[in-house]
Design a protein around this motif. Structure first.
Motif, mmCIF file in Angstrom:
data_model
loop_
_atom_site.group_PDB
_atom_site.id
_atom_site.type_symbol
_atom_site.label_atom_id
_atom_site.label_comp_id
_atom_site.label_asym_id
_atom_site.label_seq_id
_atom_site.Cartn_x
_atom_site.Cartn_y
_atom_site.Cartn_z
ATOM 1 N N SER A 9 0.842 -1.190 0.000
ATOM 2 C CA SER A 9 0.000 0.000 0.000
ATOM 3 C C SER A 9 0.879 1.242 0.000
ATOM 4 N N GLU A 10 0.246 2.400 -0.165
ATOM 5 C CA GLU A 10 0.979 3.664 -0.128
ATOM 6 C C GLU A 10 1.669 3.846 1.221
ATOM 7 N N ARG A 11 0.982 3.463 2.316
ATOM 8 C CA ARG A 11 1.550 3.584 3.652
ATOM 9 C C ARG A 11 2.771 2.687 3.798
ATOM 10 N N ASP A 12 2.691 1.464 3.213
ATOM 11 C CA ASP A 12 3.835 0.544 3.250
ATOM 12 C C ASP A 12 5.039 1.134 2.519
ATOM 13 N N VAL A 14 5.786 4.227 2.166
ATOM 14 C CA VAL A 14 6.380 5.281 3.010
ATOM 15 C C VAL A 14 7.250 4.669 4.098
ATOM 16 N N SER A 15 6.688 3.718 4.858
ATOM 17 C CA SER A 15 7.399 3.191 6.028
ATOM 18 C C SER A 15 8.579 2.286 5.669
ATOM 19 N N SER A 19 10.763 6.655 3.992
ATOM 20 C CA SER A 19 11.297 7.155 5.271
ATOM 21 C C SER A 19 12.714 6.653 5.547
ATOM 22 N N GLU A 35 5.218 12.556 9.594
ATOM 23 C CA GLU A 35 4.401 11.795 8.662
ATOM 24 C C GLU A 35 2.913 12.032 8.914
ATOM 25 N N GLU A 36 2.115 11.956 7.833
ATOM 26 C CA GLU A 36 0.663 12.101 7.912
ATOM 27 C C GLU A 36 0.283 13.362 8.696
ATOM 28 N N ASP A 60 2.009 13.135 3.098
ATOM 29 C CA ASP A 60 2.561 11.874 3.583
ATOM 30 C C ASP A 60 3.763 12.144 4.487
ATOM 31 N N ASP A 78 1.500 4.399 -4.208
ATOM 32 C CA ASP A 78 1.747 2.970 -4.233
ATOM 33 C C ASP A 78 2.347 2.618 -5.592
#
Length: 280
Positions: A9-12, A14-15, A19, A35-36, A60, A78
């Protein structure tokens, strides 16, 4: 087990990738990375007697020079989308474009406060062109006093890019009346800048002396807003004291230039591939 980025996912993204890359580049997770985070108040919509505030803009990642001094917004995607997907929809329909330099200019206009001053580097391509480009320049000259454009030699960013670039100085909240142009030339005895012979800070001393005592010369000229309006808000104004020279190349010379251009493109693609290989 190897991670398939297309399943993330988009969050994945990033992390797991963005980052860590930012931290590895020297940014502090504790004081320089958030973040966020919401970074601007939302728009107010009025319908009759009803007043509604929309959703706040969120990023993000926001990078900070130091606490309370943000300097960059990082937008993640993503792996099923292109980097530029959706960026243009943050702007009114008449200004939507996928040109990153034009989007950056719109962003500067949006977030610079009235009275705020800025200087940015833009390629020649953002100074000319019709359609959406012309509309963006018109808005730029209306919202900001674009008082000075310094025209730089093509070789300033060699070997990474050979496009002609410009330094634009402006103040938000004032309309443009006249634009002063100053041509920065390569020092005498040099054909071009290079990686081993880059531009030097001391070369800007003549510009600094001219800045507060402006006069027309063989490297400085002024253009009125009326002239710009009549010419489609074209800001790509050449030095009027230098006659345009027509260069004629032989077939062999053209083939060599084409070869050099392809090689430069291939080198750039290789650098990008190396950068994208991180985390694979």
């Amino acid at each position: 087990m190897e991670v398939n980025k297309k399943d993330l996912s988009e969050r994945d993204i990033v992390s797991k990738f963005i980052s860590p890359s930012i931290i590895n580049a020297g940014w502090s997770l504790d004081t320089q990375i958030r973040e966020e985070v919401s970074f601007t108040d939302s728009r107010i919509f009025v319908k009759g007697k009803t007043v509604v505030r929309g959703q706040k803009k969120r990023a993000d990642i926001i990078l900070y020079y130091k606490p309370n001094m943000p300097i960059a917004v990082v937008e993640a995607k993503d792996n099923k989308h292109y980097v530029s997907d959706g960026v243009e929809t943050n702007y009114p329909a008449s200004f939507r474009t996928t040109e990153s330099a034009d989007l950056f200019l719109l962003l500067m206009m949006r977030y610079l406060k009235d009275g705020g001053r800025a200087a940015i580097v833009l390629p020649d391509g953002s100074l000319t062109g019709d359609g959406v480009k012309e509309r963006i320049r018109k808005e730029f000259l209306t919202q900001c006093n674009v008082h000075t454009i310094v025209r730089l030699p093509n070789s300033v960013f060699q070997p990474y890019a050979s496009v002609a670039t410009n330094l634009l100085f402006f103040t938000k909240g004032e309309k443009t009346k006249d634009v002063w142009y100053y041509e920065h030339k390569v020092p005498e005895g040099m054909k071009a800048y290079s990686k081993t012979k880059p531009i030097q800070k001391s070369e800007f001393e003549p510009l600094k002396k001219w800045w507060n005592k402006r006069k027309k010369s063989d490297v400085a000229w002024k253009v009125s807003i009326k002239e710009l309006e009549e010419n489609g808000y074209n800001l790509d104004i050449k030095n009027p004291t230098v006659p345009e020279e027509e260069t004629v190349y032989t077939t062999a010379e053209l083939m060599q230039k084409l070869h050099e251009s392809f090689k430069a493109s291939e080198d750039l693609l290789n650098d990008l591939r190396k950068g994208l290989s991180y985390g694979k």
